[in-house]
Scaffold this motif. Sequence first.
Motif, short mmCIF file in Angstrom:
data_model
loop_
_atom_site.label_atom_id
_atom_site.label_comp_id
_atom_site.label_asym_id
_atom_site.label_seq_id
_atom_site.Cartn_x
_atom_site.Cartn_y
_atom_site.Cartn_z
N MET A 1 0.83 -1.19 0.00
CA MET A 1 0.00 0.00 0.00
C MET A 1 0.87 1.25 0.00
SD MET A 1 -2.89 1.01 2.78
CE MET A 1 -2.25 2.31 3.78
N ASP A 2 0.57 2.18 -0.89
CA ASP A 2 1.30 3.44 -0.93
C ASP A 2 0.93 4.27 0.29
OD1 ASP A 2 2.63 2.95 -3.30
OD2 ASP A 2 1.02 3.81 -4.53
N LYS A 3 1.92 5.02 0.76
CA LYS A 3 1.67 5.90 1.90
C LYS A 3 0.99 7.17 1.39
CE LYS A 3 5.39 4.09 4.58
NZ LYS A 3 5.64 4.11 5.96
N PRO A 4 0.03 7.68 2.15
CA PRO A 4 -0.68 8.89 1.70
C PRO A 4 0.21 10.12 1.79
CG PRO A 4 -1.42 8.24 3.88
CD PRO A 4 -0.48 7.17 3.40
N LEU A 5 -0.14 11.13 1.02
CA LEU A 5 0.54 12.42 1.11
C LEU A 5 0.25 13.03 2.47
CD1 LEU A 5 -0.46 13.89 -2.38
CD2 LEU A 5 1.74 12.88 -1.76
N ILE A 6 1.15 13.87 2.95
CA ILE A 6 0.94 14.55 4.23
C ILE A 6 -0.33 15.39 4.16
CG2 ILE A 6 1.92 16.17 5.91
CD1 ILE A 6 3.43 13.43 5.64
N SER A 7 -0.55 16.04 3.03
CA SER A 7 -1.77 16.85 2.87
C SER A 7 -3.02 15.98 2.96
CB SER A 7 -1.73 17.61 1.54
OG SER A 7 -1.56 16.72 0.46
N ASP A 8 -2.98 14.76 2.44
CA ASP A 8 -4.12 13.85 2.52
C ASP A 8 -4.36 13.38 3.96
OD1 ASP A 8 -4.62 14.08 -0.18
OD2 ASP A 8 -3.56 12.22 -0.71
N ILE A 9 -3.29 13.13 4.69
CA ILE A 9 -3.41 12.74 6.10
C ILE A 9 -4.15 13.83 6.87
CG2 ILE A 9 -2.14 12.30 8.25
CD1 ILE A 9 0.07 11.01 6.47
N LEU A 10 -3.73 15.09 6.67
CA LEU A 10 -4.34 16.19 7.41
C LEU A 10 -5.79 16.43 6.96
CD1 LEU A 10 -1.31 18.60 7.73
CD2 LEU A 10 -2.23 17.00 9.42
N LYS A 11 -6.06 16.25 5.67
CA LYS A 11 -7.46 16.37 5.19
C LYS A 11 -8.33 15.31 5.86
CE LYS A 11 -6.33 18.09 0.60
NZ LYS A 11 -6.21 17.72 -0.82
N ASN A 12 -7.80 14.09 5.95
CA ASN A 12 -8.57 13.00 6.56
C ASN A 12 -8.77 13.22 8.06
OD1 ASN A 12 -8.88 11.69 4.11
ND2 ASN A 12 -7.06 10.43 4.39
N VAL A 13 -7.75 13.70 8.74
CA VAL A 13 -7.89 14.01 10.17
C VAL A 13 -9.01 15.03 10.35
CG1 VAL A 13 -6.78 15.17 12.13
CG2 VAL A 13 -5.52 13.46 10.83
N ASN A 14 -9.03 16.01 9.50
CA ASN A 14 -10.01 17.09 9.59
C ASN A 14 -11.45 16.58 9.40
OD1 ASN A 14 -10.12 19.97 10.05
ND2 ASN A 14 -10.96 20.13 8.00
#
Length: 143
Positions: A1-14
């Motif tokens: 599995m590819d690791k998500p972008l940092i921006s995607d991690i923060l979008k998902n947290v939000n």
Amino acid sequence: MDKPLISDILKNVNKLGSRDKRIAYLKEHDCTALRDILRIALDESVILDLPEGTPPYKKYDLEAKQAEEFKPLRFEYPKFGNFVQAVTPKLNKFKREQLFIEMLQRSHPDEAELLCNAKDKNLSYKYVTKAIVKTAFPDLIRK
């Protein structure tokens, strides 16, 4: 599995519904680049020696077939020290800004925007707060 972008991690947290889920998600996706972006954005003791605002740069074109693929921030974080005057005192201001622009140009557009916002202490995620980050990573933020 590819690791998500940092921006995607923060979008998902939000997007997560509870404080506990946000904290768990941050811990699950813990990496040095995520911690560095959060430290830059939320720790008042971390000041980048760069002008405020978004510099003029050519955004990475995801549609065009470019010679090299964009570089996720998770691989660029070792270069963040170039933007802190105390870490690289001999680096002149022009070169520091040039290195920052080059990093933005080879980054995914969402991550380039995230880096600019973090630099200006202006994360655009309502639920990614200093309190949540301090709970997820207790020793990360000093001030």
